[in-house]
Design a protein around this motif. Structure first.
Motif, PDB file in Angstrom:
ATOM      1  N   LEU A   1       0.971  -1.112  -0.008  1.00  0.00           N
ATOM      2  CA  LEU A   1      -0.029   0.005  -0.085  1.00  0.00           C
ATOM      3  C   LEU A   1       0.885   1.394   0.042  1.00  0.00           C
ATOM      4  O   LEU A   1       1.746   1.267   0.663  1.00  0.00           O
ATOM      5  N   LEU A   2       0.589   2.115  -0.974  1.00  0.00           N
ATOM      6  CA  LEU A   2       1.393   3.387  -1.000  1.00  0.00           C
ATOM      7  C   LEU A   2       0.605   4.530  -0.291  1.00  0.00           C
ATOM      8  O   LEU A   2       1.424   5.318   0.247  1.00  0.00           O
ATOM      9  N   GLU A   3      -0.615   4.718  -0.721  1.00  0.00           N
ATOM     10  CA  GLU A   3      -1.342   5.752  -0.153  1.00  0.00           C
ATOM     11  C   GLU A   3      -2.783   5.521   0.196  1.00  0.00           C
ATOM     12  O   GLU A   3      -3.355   4.320  -0.445  1.00  0.00           O
TER      13      GLU A   3
ATOM     14  N   ASP B   1      -5.512  -9.369  -0.453  1.00  0.00           N
ATOM     15  CA  ASP B   1      -5.609 -10.083   0.766  1.00  0.00           C
ATOM     16  C   ASP B   1      -7.109 -10.952   0.842  1.00  0.00           C
ATOM     17  O   ASP B   1      -7.635 -10.713   1.796  1.00  0.00           O
ATOM     18  N   GLY B   2      -7.326 -11.552  -0.460  1.00  0.00           N
ATOM     19  CA  GLY B   2      -8.499 -12.086  -0.235  1.00  0.00           C
ATOM     20  C   GLY B   2      -9.910 -11.400  -0.592  1.00  0.00           C
ATOM     21  O   GLY B   2     -11.051 -12.193  -1.036  1.00  0.00           O
ATOM     22  N   VAL B   3      -9.845 -10.466  -0.844  1.00  0.00           N
ATOM     23  CA  VAL B   3     -10.991  -9.473  -1.120  1.00  0.00           C
ATOM     24  C   VAL B   3     -11.028  -9.298  -2.480  1.00  0.00           C
ATOM     25  O   VAL B   3     -10.039  -8.419  -3.251  1.00  0.00           O
TER      26      VAL B   3
ATOM     27  N   LEU C   1      -5.423  -1.139   7.103  1.00  0.00           N
ATOM     28  CA  LEU C   1      -4.210  -1.047   6.329  1.00  0.00           C
ATOM     29  C   LEU C   1      -3.588   0.189   6.406  1.00  0.00           C
ATOM     30  O   LEU C   1      -4.385   1.291   6.456  1.00  0.00           O
ATOM     31  N   LYS C   2      -2.317   0.447   6.379  1.00  0.00           N
ATOM     32  CA  LYS C   2      -1.405   1.488   6.662  1.00  0.00           C
ATOM     33  C   LYS C   2      -0.487   1.654   5.488  1.00  0.00           C
ATOM     34  O   LYS C   2       0.159   0.564   4.944  1.00  0.00           O
TER      35      LYS C   2
ATOM     36  N   ALA D   1       2.281  -4.695   3.482  1.00  0.00           N
ATOM     37  CA  ALA D   1       2.259  -5.806   2.349  1.00  0.00           C
ATOM     38  C   ALA D   1       0.819  -6.427   2.194  1.00  0.00           C
ATOM     39  O   ALA D   1       0.311  -6.763   3.444  1.00  0.00           O
ATOM     40  N   VAL D   2       0.615  -6.579   1.083  1.00  0.00           N
ATOM     41  CA  VAL D   2      -0.770  -7.397   0.666  1.00  0.00           C
ATOM     42  C   VAL D   2      -0.589  -8.558  -0.130  1.00  0.00           C
ATOM     43  O   VAL D   2       0.376  -8.649  -0.997  1.00  0.00           O
TER      44      VAL D   2
END
Length: 199
Positions: free
Chosen positions: A108-110, A141-143, A172-173, A177-178
């Protein structure tokens, strides 16, 4: 096969290293009714086989490959994970076809607010970026999610309040990692076209 529609958020209850691979126990009270030993459960996008079910938990073995190619290698006790049981003939296909075979790890970047929703921008591994298309599907992440925008190895998605509240994505922040699984149809289409060109 799965749909990417999360049914429950569970938590890692125990991690037991076993000479290069490991065994994990995942807690999901009130969710495992009807689940049998040998059933598949997508756990934050990773297809795991239940080898033991007891007291609101299930146990699964994770191979060295799974630990090295997914985020599972960093899972610790207490971590929240998205859960979905395997697709059955009577289950609505509300998301898209998901195999539970993670293609790679993104970051995740933003994360920015957009009215009551969140816009998330991720970076995908270079080798996966070509499979991610605007208004196509991607599994994070499974979504199951719809891709809103693509720029190089970056792609953006939007999560509505329900998704934020009922999956781990709302927590998430930037930097997290995802697990990523690209669209199954895109992978097979590329293979078909490359085979045709070779012929």
């Amino acid at each position: 096969m799965f749909t990417g529609i999360i049914e429950c958020v569970g938590r890692i209850a125990a991690v037991e290293p076993r000479g290069g691979d490991c065994r994990m126990r995942i807690a999901a009270p009130d969710y495992l009714s009807g689940v049998r030993i040998g059933d598949s459960i997508a756990t934050s996008g990773v297809c795991l086989t239940a080898i033991e079910i007891a007291d609101g938990t299930y146990v699964a073995d994770l191979s060295a490959e799974t630990l090295s190619l997914t985020t599972a290698g960093s899972w610790q006790v207490g971590r929240a994970v998205n859960l979905e049981r395997a697709l059955t003939p009577d289950k609505p296909l509300g998301g898209h076809l998901v195999t539970g075979h993670v293609d790679g790890v993104g970051h995740l970047l933003e994360k920015t607010e957009d009215a009551r929703s969140w816009r998330l921008e991720f970076e995908a591994p270079q080798e996966l970026a070509r499979y991610i298309a605007r208004k196509g599907s991607v599994c994070v992440d499974g979504v199951s999610l719809t891709v809103n925008a693509v720029s190089g190895v970056r792609f953006g998605i939007n999560i509505v309040p329900h998704t934020a509240a009922h999956t781990t994505l709302g927590e998430l922040k930037p930097g997290d990692a995802v697990n990523l699984e690209v669209d199954l149809i895109a992978r097979y289409l590329e293979r078909l076209l490359s085979s045709r060109e070779e012929a």
